[in-house]
Design a protein around this motif. Structure first.
Motif, PDB file in Angstrom:
ATOM      1  N   UNK A 350      44.563  44.287   5.699  1.00  0.00           N
ATOM      2  CA  UNK A 350      46.004  44.072   5.550  1.00  0.00           C
ATOM      3  C   UNK A 350      46.812  45.263   6.033  1.00  0.00           C
ATOM      4  N   UNK A 351      46.301  46.487   5.821  1.00  0.00           N
ATOM      5  CA  UNK A 351      47.087  47.653   6.209  1.00  0.00           C
ATOM      6  C   UNK A 351      47.049  47.905   7.717  1.00  0.00           C
ATOM      7  N   UNK A 357      53.085  40.152  11.481  1.00  0.00           N
ATOM      8  CA  UNK A 357      52.003  39.521  10.742  1.00  0.00           C
ATOM      9  C   UNK A 357      50.668  39.543  11.449  1.00  0.00           C
ATOM     10  N   UNK A 358      50.547  40.309  12.548  1.00  0.00           N
ATOM     11  CA  UNK A 358      49.242  40.453  13.179  1.00  0.00           C
ATOM     12  C   UNK A 358      48.952  41.943  13.392  1.00  0.00           C
ATOM     13  N   UNK A 359      47.775  42.234  13.945  1.00  0.00           N
ATOM     14  CA  UNK A 359      47.321  43.611  14.027  1.00  0.00           C
ATOM     15  C   UNK A 359      48.227  44.446  14.927  1.00  0.00           C
ATOM     16  N   UNK A 360      48.637  45.601  14.400  1.00  0.00           N
ATOM     17  CA  UNK A 360      49.502  46.515  15.131  1.00  0.00           C
ATOM     18  C   UNK A 360      48.759  47.103  16.333  1.00  0.00           C
ATOM     19  N   UNK A 397      42.671  56.391  28.183  1.00  0.00           N
ATOM     20  CA  UNK A 397      42.418  55.111  27.529  1.00  0.00           C
ATOM     21  C   UNK A 397      43.373  54.072  28.090  1.00  0.00           C
ATOM     22  N   UNK A 398      42.829  52.896  28.427  1.00  0.00           N
ATOM     23  CA  UNK A 398      43.664  51.797  28.910  1.00  0.00           C
ATOM     24  C   UNK A 398      43.339  50.566  28.074  1.00  0.00           C
ATOM     25  N   UNK A 399      44.322  50.047  27.343  1.00  0.00           N
ATOM     26  CA  UNK A 399      44.134  48.890  26.473  1.00  0.00           C
ATOM     27  C   UNK A 399      44.941  47.719  26.999  1.00  0.00           C
ATOM     28  N   UNK A 400      44.304  46.566  27.044  1.00  0.00           N
ATOM     29  CA  UNK A 400      45.017  45.319  27.349  1.00  0.00           C
ATOM     30  C   UNK A 400      45.017  44.456  26.091  1.00  0.00           C
ATOM     31  N   UNK A 401      46.178  44.002  25.671  1.00  0.00           N
ATOM     32  CA  UNK A 401      46.318  43.145  24.498  1.00  0.00           C
ATOM     33  C   UNK A 401      46.388  41.703  24.979  1.00  0.00           C
ATOM     34  N   UNK A 402      45.355  40.923  24.632  1.00  0.00           N
ATOM     35  CA  UNK A 402      45.233  39.563  25.171  1.00  0.00           C
ATOM     36  C   UNK A 402      45.398  38.480  24.117  1.00  0.00           C
ATOM     37  N   UNK A 403      45.262  38.826  22.856  1.00  0.00           N
ATOM     38  CA  UNK A 403      45.365  37.820  21.801  1.00  0.00           C
ATOM     39  C   UNK A 403      45.729  38.457  20.481  1.00  0.00           C
ATOM     40  N   UNK A 404      46.112  37.631  19.510  1.00  0.00           N
ATOM     41  CA  UNK A 404      46.505  38.114  18.190  1.00  0.00           C
ATOM     42  C   UNK A 404      45.303  38.201  17.257  1.00  0.00           C
ATOM     43  N   UNK A 406      44.691  38.152  13.237  1.00  0.00           N
ATOM     44  CA  UNK A 406      45.335  37.877  11.953  1.00  0.00           C
ATOM     45  C   UNK A 406      44.601  38.584  10.817  1.00  0.00           C
ATOM     46  N   UNK A 407      45.252  38.756   9.656  1.00  0.00           N
ATOM     47  CA  UNK A 407      44.576  39.402   8.523  1.00  0.00           C
ATOM     48  C   UNK A 407      43.355  38.617   8.091  1.00  0.00           C
ATOM     49  N   UNK A 408      42.264  39.334   7.848  1.00  0.00           N
ATOM     50  CA  UNK A 408      41.021  38.712   7.425  1.00  0.00           C
ATOM     51  C   UNK A 408      40.167  38.210   8.559  1.00  0.00           C
ATOM     52  N   UNK A 409      40.698  38.187   9.800  1.00  0.00           N
ATOM     53  CA  UNK A 409      39.908  37.703  10.934  1.00  0.00           C
ATOM     54  C   UNK A 409      38.748  38.655  11.197  1.00  0.00           C
ATOM     55  N   UNK A 410      37.584  38.084  11.426  1.00  0.00           N
ATOM     56  CA  UNK A 410      36.399  38.901  11.685  1.00  0.00           C
ATOM     57  C   UNK A 410      36.363  39.266  13.168  1.00  0.00           C
TER      58      UNK A 410
END
Length: 490
Positions: A350-351, A357-360, A397-404, A406-410
């Protein structure tokens, strides 16, 4: 597969069901309430969102949940039976008798009671040794304390079995070998509750002011050190003896009204209920539960970083979970270099969430950095190596954000070695959830001498390990997005 039978599916029973289920147990529930499935389901929704995020390791696959129409079907073959029926001794005796008529003799029967001693529960039982108090704290799926209260009727074998089973699902069994009314923790709560009622009744403070006194002051101290260790610190360098000498005489002053209980008149009940509605009425119970869970997870994860209080307990449980993790603990556990290596597997806590509502985005970097840290340990750059003057610094470091996420997602982070020789190591990470790629992380790291703070060649043995990995992955296609800069054609 271990089986837990939950008798009573209210708030406490639902919490027990969630604790066992999310730790890989099959769970059977009996509750004649026609709304039981809905109520347990709502508790499970909260637990799935919050409990896995306490662990920095992948939890087991969730067990199977089933609801049954008879207690006999529910408990047959169960390893653990948890009774959470209403606090009436006649009801509990009736239920316990029916349970013992159908369950295995080796099963543990724990009662969630806060009001009855185990000797009272054991009265008239066919097998009193099987019955003990296992008193939890709400929410059971997050708070680890379980008061295990036994009598001489409970032989050592079944008590140790009960404690081991509770520990295996991340709980802390506090074994009370001498029974007493209300056990231990609730006696403290009752003392605070009594004094709080007087403070409201006498117009000294409102319900909100009393809650603020606790959550902004001593409640935070208690959360990580408890009572006696807090007071030991308060004694300064002279310690506990000085604290007792300084504040002990104050116990003779008539500060509290602990020996006297205010009468629960309609006026007092209305006063407290009205203040409570004003204080918290803007939120539904489900919303308050989520606020509570968010706060508990965030606080306990902070304590994990300090390895103290409940955080130390969580770290110990993580060590157990890592034994069954897909993340290899040593280089020798890697048997196939022709596939990406799993370097991180856990749930999104959660933190790690942002205002959407998704991962920062910063947490994606944290996850990839943790994967890199673990990979470094595998190739020999562990704490001893760093203490002797060698390490890696991240150059890019190069990061690509492709999807959300959610909390609790494995999530899992797999790692490929693009190159690794001389002074440079080039890694490729992919973060996935249920097979879908959520993000990629490309890192260039430089091996450095901590004495000069400048790049230096890696040891031959380390380069040899990296060469084996590069060779093992040579037949794999280049990762999609390797070397891609922002704005590059897709």
């Amino acid at each position: 597969m271990s089986v837990a039978a939950i008798i009573g599916g209210g708030v406490i029973g639902g919490g027990w069901a969630a604790r066992f289920l999310l730790n890989g147990w099959d769970v059977r529930v009996f509750d004649p309430d026609p709304e039981a499935e809905r109520k347990v389901g709502e508790v499970l929704d909260n637990a799935r969102r919050s409990l896995p995020g306490l662990s920095d390791a992948a939890m087991p696959q969730e067990g199977r949940l089933s609801f049954h129409r008879s207690m006999a079907d529910t408990v047959k073959g169960a390893d653990w039976i948890q009774e959470s029926v209403p606090e009436r001794l006649d009801i509990k005796h009736k239920v316990l008798a029916e349970l013992q008529g159908a369950c295995d003799e080796s099963a543990v029967i724990g009662s969630s009671t806060s009001g009855f001693k185990p000797s009272e529960l054991q009265q008239g039982a066919v097998r009193p040794a099987q019955i003990m108090v296992c008193h939890p704290f709400n929410p059971v799926y997050l708070l680890p304390l379980i008061e295990v209260v036994t009598t001489p009727e409970n032989d050592t074998g079944i008590v140790e079995k009960a404690k081991a089973l509770l520990t295996s699902v991340g709980l802390y069994p506090l074994h009370l070998r001498k029974e007493i009314d209300a056990h231990v923790a609730d006696r403290f709560l009752e003392a605070v509750w009594r004094e709080a009622l007087w403070l409201v009744k006498d117009g000294i403070a409102t319900t909100e002011e009393i809650d603020n006194a606790i959550r902004y002051g001593f409640g935070i101290r208690w959360a990580q050190m408890g009572l006696f260790e807090t007071y030991r610190v308060a004694g300064g360098e002279a310690g506990m003896k000085h604290f007792m000498a300084q504040f002990g005489p104050a116990l003779k002053w008539p500060w509290t009204k602990l020996m006297d209980v205010p009468e629960f008149t309609d006026e007092l009940v209305d006063l407290i209920a009205g203040q409570s509605d004003e204080q918290s009425g803007a939120h539904s119970i489900r919303e308050l539960e989520r606020i509570r869970d968010n706060n508990l997870v965030s606080m306990m994860r902070a304590l994990k970083a300090q390895d103290y209080g409940a955080g130390a307990l969580l770290n110990a449980h993580d060590a157990v979970l890592l034994q069954d993790s897909p993340v290899p603990a040593t280089l020798e556990q890697i048997t196939d270099y022709a596939v990406p290596l799993v370097m991180l597997a856990q749930a999104v806590p959660i933190d790690w969430l942002d205002y959407n509502g998704h991962m920062n985005e910063a947490r994606y970097l944290e996850a990839f950095s943790r994967a890199t840290d673990h990979f470094m340990k595998l190739i020999g750059c562990d704490a001893d190596y760093i203490a002797n003057g060698g390490s890696f610094f991240t150059a890019e470091t190069h990061i690509r954000h492709l999807g959300e996420a959610a909390p609790g997602a494995r999530i899992e982070v797999t790692t490929r070695v693009i190159s690794g020789e001389g002074k440079k190591m080039h890694l490729w990470h992919e973060m996935t959830h249920e097979g879908a790629v959520l993000a990629t992380g490309e890192q260039i790291l430089l091996h450095v001498s901590l004495e000069t703070r400048k790049p230096a060649p890696m040891p031959d043995a380390m380069q040899a390990i990296l060469a084996r990995m590069v060779a093992g992955q040579a037949d794999m296609s280049p990762p999609d997005g390797l070397g891609r800069a922002i704005g590059a054609p897709r």
